[in-house]
Design an enzyme around this catalytic site. Structure first.
Site, PDB file in Angstrom:
ATOM      1  N   ASP A 287      52.952  81.745  61.219  1.00 34.66           N
ATOM      2  CA  ASP A 287      51.742  81.052  60.762  1.00 34.66           C
ATOM      3  C   ASP A 287      52.088  79.565  60.688  1.00 34.66           C
ATOM      4  OD1 ASP A 287      49.184  80.561  59.574  1.00 34.66           O
ATOM      5  OD2 ASP A 287      50.102  80.580  57.593  1.00 34.66           O
ATOM      6  N   SER A 288      51.050  78.747  60.527  1.00 33.56           N
ATOM      7  CA  SER A 288      51.287  77.326  60.320  1.00 33.56           C
ATOM      8  C   SER A 288      52.068  77.091  59.025  1.00 33.56           C
ATOM      9  CB  SER A 288      49.950  76.597  60.211  1.00 33.56           C
ATOM     10  OG  SER A 288      49.244  77.070  59.073  1.00 33.56           O
TER      11      SER A 288
ATOM     12  N   HIS B 134      45.753  82.097  54.839  1.00 26.25           N
ATOM     13  CA  HIS B 134      46.114  81.553  53.519  1.00 26.25           C
ATOM     14  C   HIS B 134      45.163  82.056  52.420  1.00 26.25           C
ATOM     15  CE1 HIS B 134      48.592  78.677  55.764  1.00 26.25           C
ATOM     16  NE2 HIS B 134      49.093  78.235  54.627  1.00 26.25           N
TER      17      HIS B 134
ATOM     18  N   CYS C  76      47.821  83.817  62.049  1.00 29.87           N
ATOM     19  CA  CYS C  76      47.138  82.545  61.826  1.00 29.87           C
ATOM     20  C   CYS C  76      45.870  82.541  62.680  1.00 29.87           C
ATOM     21  CB  CYS C  76      48.057  81.395  62.235  1.00 29.87           C
ATOM     22  SG  CYS C  76      47.291  79.769  62.124  1.00 29.87           S
TER      23      CYS C  76
ATOM     24  N   GLU D 241      49.723  76.246  50.046  1.00 29.61           N
ATOM     25  CA  GLU D 241      51.061  75.738  50.408  1.00 29.61           C
ATOM     26  C   GLU D 241      51.774  75.155  49.179  1.00 29.61           C
ATOM     27  OE1 GLU D 241      52.881  75.529  53.533  1.00 29.61           O
ATOM     28  OE2 GLU D 241      51.433  77.076  54.058  1.00 29.61           O
TER      29      GLU D 241
HETATM   30  N1  DGL Z   1      46.784  80.371  57.980  1.00 29.27           N
HETATM   31  C1  DGL Z   1      46.156  79.529  58.958  1.00 29.27           C
HETATM   32  C2  DGL Z   1      44.933  80.241  59.527  1.00 29.27           C
HETATM   33  O1  DGL Z   1      44.859  81.447  59.429  1.00 29.27           O
HETATM   34  C3  DGL Z   1      45.927  78.170  58.391  1.00 29.27           C
HETATM   35  C4  DGL Z   1      45.704  77.145  59.408  1.00 29.27           C
HETATM   36  C5  DGL Z   1      46.069  75.755  59.009  1.00 29.27           C
HETATM   37  O2  DGL Z   1      47.252  75.469  58.923  1.00 29.27           O
HETATM   38  O3  DGL Z   1      45.165  74.939  58.842  1.00 29.27           O
HETATM   39  O4  DGL Z   1      44.042  79.642  60.106  1.00 29.27           O
END
Ligand code: DGL
Length: 277
Positions: free
Chosen positions: A19-20, A194, A82, A160
């Site tokens: 994920d990010s 998230h 993500c 985060e």
């Molecule tokens: N968890 C990511 C998603 O599902 C977050 C994306 C982000 O970093 O903006 O979109």
């Protein structure tokens, strides 16, 4: 004999999940519950998060880097935990990646089946909301309902930072949910990995009568289905079956991952070149 050993090697291989940032841990939790014997390698690209408001080229470059990192570790499957990365990069990744890629899908179909008011809210990042994927899902499943798309600026940053219950987070949730609730939404789709970590506060603000749909468990089931059809499920449990990496600060990531998973984890650095995009 060789065929047997090759298959066993595949079964014992890890699954890459990324994920990010730490949001994909909501998906990892479901995978861990469903597939306790699997070895999981998780990458949080926190040093480059959030993805939600970055360019497509930036997100694609990061995803390609992480997928190559997993392939060096000979993973048997990759889960793009993500929604933003899925929307922007997954088709391109699938074109060259030699292992199955399982990716997120905002739960618009189940939401359309569930709503009684005929109004569904989709909570996601700016990139996901603007994506062809979401528009396709609405065209396919949302014809008879109203789908309200809401880019929830600030949610990813709060998670985060481990701010799951603060007053600031509550105010942010109220800000984003109020227009949806005022329009009669009785079903909310969590279109960002998230957001399940904000579930308690989302429920508190939306009320018990609003149904909140998180697709993470369905993603874990899809992963199991894909591994089963390839005879690639790991049935040999080991103790050393999780590794966590971050492109952000390891101590910060360790603290937040431990908080979100409810157990202590060790986090190693993911060394990344700078992004050119
Ligand atoms: N968890 C990511 C998603 O599902 C977050 C994306 C982000 O970093 O903006 O979109």
């Amino acid at each position: 004999m060789t065929i047997f050993s090759d298959q066993l090697k595949v079964q014992l291989a890890s699954i890459g999940v990324f994920d990010s940032g730490v949001g994909g841990l909501s998906v990892l939790k479901e995978i861990r519950d469903l597939l306790p014997a699997e070895k999981l390698v998780y990458v949080a690209d926190s040093g480059f998060a959030p993805y939600g408001d970055k360019s497509n080229a930036y997100i694609i470059e990061r995803c390609e880097y992480i997928v190559r990192f997993f392939l060096k570790q000979q993973v048997k499957a990759i889960v793009v935990a993500c929604n933003t990365a899925t929307s922007v990069a997954v088709d391109g990744l699938r074109a060259w990646c030699p292992v199955p890629i399982i990716a997120m899908e905002p739960a618009i179909k189940p939401a359309a089946l569930h709503t009684k008011t005929g109004v569904v809210g989709v909570l996601a990042t700016t990139q996901t909301i603007a994506s062809a994927n979401v528009n396709r899902l609405i065209a396919e499943h949302g014809k008879d309902i109203r789908v309200l798309l809401r880019a929830c600026a600030g949610f990813v940053e709060q998670v985060e930072a481990g701010e799951l219950h603060s007053l600031q987070t509550e105010q942010l949730v109220k800000h984003h949910l109020s227009p949806l609730l005022a329009s009669g939404a009785d079903t909310l789709v969590l279109g960002c990995t998230h957001y399940p970590f904000l579930r308690q506060i989302l429920t508190q603000v939306a009320g018990e009568n609003v149904n909140i749909i998180d697709p993470s468990a369905a993603i874990a089931k899809e992963l199991k289905r894909r591994l089963t059809e390839r005879n690639a499920l790991n049935l040999h449990a080991t103790n050393e079956n999780e590794h966590f990496f971050t492109s952000g600060d390891c101590d910060v990531s360790r603290k937040i991952m431990t908080q979100l998973l409810g157990r202590d984890v060790a986090v190693s650095p993911l060394l990344s070149p700078p992004v050119n995009a």
